[in-house]
Scaffold this active site. Structure first.
Site, PDB file in Angstrom:
ATOM      1  CG  HIS A  21     -33.271 -19.615 -38.546  1.00 17.64           C
ATOM      2  ND1 HIS A  21     -34.555 -20.042 -38.304  1.00 17.64           N
ATOM      3  CD2 HIS A  21     -33.193 -19.395 -39.875  1.00 17.64           C
ATOM      4  CE1 HIS A  21     -35.233 -20.059 -39.444  1.00 17.64           C
ATOM      5  NE2 HIS A  21     -34.418 -19.688 -40.418  1.00 17.64           N
ATOM      6  CG  ASP A  23     -33.405 -21.135 -43.644  1.00 12.32           C
ATOM      7  OD1 ASP A  23     -34.446 -21.761 -43.384  1.00 12.32           O
ATOM      8  OD2 ASP A  23     -33.253 -19.935 -43.375  1.00 12.32           O
ATOM      9  CD  GLU A 126     -37.754 -18.940 -41.140  1.00 14.26           C
ATOM     10  OE1 GLU A 126     -37.311 -17.792 -40.998  1.00 14.26           O
ATOM     11  OE2 GLU A 126     -37.202 -19.809 -41.854  1.00 14.26           O
ATOM     12  CG  HIS A 153     -41.085 -16.618 -43.545  1.00 11.46           C
ATOM     13  ND1 HIS A 153     -40.944 -16.348 -44.887  1.00 11.46           N
ATOM     14  CD2 HIS A 153     -39.830 -16.684 -43.036  1.00 11.46           C
ATOM     15  CE1 HIS A 153     -39.650 -16.259 -45.177  1.00 11.46           C
ATOM     16  NE2 HIS A 153     -38.953 -16.450 -44.068  1.00 11.46           N
ATOM     17  CG  HIS A 194     -39.430 -13.897 -40.140  1.00  5.64           C
ATOM     18  ND1 HIS A 194     -39.206 -13.230 -41.321  1.00  5.64           N
ATOM     19  CD2 HIS A 194     -38.497 -14.888 -40.076  1.00  5.64           C
ATOM     20  CE1 HIS A 194     -38.175 -13.793 -41.946  1.00  5.64           C
ATOM     21  NE2 HIS A 194     -37.726 -14.783 -41.215  1.00  5.64           N
ATOM     22  CG  HIS A 215     -33.574 -15.890 -37.916  1.00  6.00           C
ATOM     23  ND1 HIS A 215     -34.690 -16.488 -37.408  1.00  6.00           N
ATOM     24  CD2 HIS A 215     -33.837 -15.684 -39.245  1.00  6.00           C
ATOM     25  CE1 HIS A 215     -35.595 -16.639 -38.371  1.00  6.00           C
ATOM     26  NE2 HIS A 215     -35.105 -16.150 -39.492  1.00  6.00           N
ATOM     27  CG  ASP A 323     -31.465 -16.499 -41.912  1.00  6.92           C
ATOM     28  OD1 ASP A 323     -31.873 -17.651 -42.137  1.00  6.92           O
ATOM     29  OD2 ASP A 323     -32.012 -15.501 -42.388  1.00  6.92           O
TER      30      ASP A 323
END
Length: 393
Positions: A21, A23, A126, A153, A194, A215, A323
């Site tokens: 993961h 972003d 996500e 999420h 999550h 993650h 992450d």
């Protein structure tokens, strides 16, 4: 430690990191409006981003799931459109840097990229809000290259409960279970980062394919709802799934949990989202940190989680999902994507074997995607036409 670091770099040359993961696409949206000329990751972007090509190379990254995340306060068609923009960003990034980044859809593609010395690049959505309760939209994302979807999420959706929201449907609804089955049919990995523990258990009860946690770390080591309870880790061997430890301090360091609550409250008091990493938001963070010193995580903190996850789930079921560019703070010696050798060196000092680390960094993640592909090839059911209303009303 110097010898361990040299050994770590040599090991990563053979078995590079598959990171679950990152972003970067959202960071490019926030910082440059997706203008890849304004923020060129071919150059060192230290101080602006956690991720660029030179540091990916230095960190020994061989494959990356790029998150095509959109915030969970986006809803309906707005969430779908923003997800498509994120996918477009990744596609343009890959087209711009073909010598370094190789588009990957399958486990074989990942291996081919490694053999060619390129970084296999996959996409992960996500949050189930990205499909707006539509299995046809889920299939469209798969066609566009998305190979996992995180079911929620930070907020509940109509068919699944999040770890950081109040209980809604009690885990997965009937439609939520149909989403999991359709993902199995496609060969899209079910990502349980999550989600609430109830959602994790319902997904494991439903899924015929291995799941992932792209993650997430161990709840027994740091009691945060974003982490994985031991009873869920214990189920991974039977399922075949992989839990990829995250580096986010507020999820791995107990002392950081309360500090983060106060820091998030400070962000909201300034009218900012707690996940905002814009220059304005980082200035607010910095001012808060000056008067409230931040507890600092290290590679050893993350290694504590990996030790526990290996003990409970087994070496075949652990991985890494840093992450980066999705968090304001990072561990001191895992500050960006160049830091992975520091974690591997720490594990070597804890007597993790070369074979153990090869599984952690590369082999487990490739295997779990290959296994999901096998389940999809064996599927005989047609594309599902179920709707939220037909199953949950």
């Amino acid at each position: 430690m110097r010898e361990a670091l040299a050994e770590a770099r040599a090991l990563l040359a053979d078995f590079p990191v598959v990171d679950g993961h990152n972003d970067l696409p959202w960071a490019l949206r926030q910082h440059a409006g997706y203008d890849l000329d304004r923020l060129d990751v071919a150059a060192d972007q230290t101080g602006r981003l956690h991720t660029d090509l030179p540091r990916l190379r230095s960190g020994g990254v061989g494959a990356q799931f790029w998150s095509v995340y959109v915030r969970s306060d986006m809803a309906g068609d707005d969430a779908v459109s923003a997800t498509l923009e994120q996918i477009d960003c990744v596609d343009r990034l890959l087209a711009r840097h073909p010598a370094d980044l190789a588009p990957a859809l399958t486990a074989d593609d990942m291996e081919a990229a490694r053999a060619a010395g390129r970084i296999a690049s996959l996409k992960g959505a996500e949050g189930g809000h990205s499909i707006n309760n539509s299995l046809a939209t889920l299939r469209a994302l798969y066609t566009l290259g998305v190979r996992y979807m995180t079911l929620t999420h930070n907020d509940n959706i109509a068919w699944a409960d999040s770890a950081t929201d109040e209980p809604g449907v009690g885990g997965l609804s009937a439609f939520g279970r149909e989403v999991v089955r359709e993902m199995n049919r496609l060969g899209m990995l079910v990502d349980l980062s999550h989600v609430a523990a109830t959602t994790m258990r319902d997904a494991l009860d439903t899924s015929e394919a291995p799941v992932i946690f792209s993650h997430s770390s161990a709840r027994a080591v740091c009691d945060h709802p974003r982490n994985i309870p031991d009873d869920v880790l214990e189920r991974l061997p039977a399922n075949g799934g992989v839990a990829m430890a995250t580096f986010v301090p507020k999820f791995v360091l107990p002392a950081a949990v309360e500090w983060t609550h106060r820091a998030d409250e400070n962000m909201r008091a300034h009218g900012l989202h707690h996940l905002d990493t814009s220059a304005q938001a980082m200035a607010v963070h910095a001012a808060f940190e000056e008067s409230h010193p931040r507890p600092t995580a290290t590679a050893a903190t993350v290694a504590d989680h990996l030790d526990h996850m290996r003990e409970v789930a087994g070496i075949a079921h652990v991985g890494i999902g840093g992450d980066f560019d999705g968090t304001a703070f990072t561990p001191s010696d895992l500050a960006d994507v160049a830091g992975y050798p520091n974690l591997i060196a720490e594990l070597l000092t804890r007597r993790w074997s070369r074979a153990d680390i090869a599984r952690l960094t590369w082999q487990n993640a490739v295997r779990v995607l290959r296994d999901a592909e096998s389940v999809a090839r064996a599927a005989t059911r047609p594309p599902s036409l179920a709707t939220l209303a037909s199953l949950d009303d």
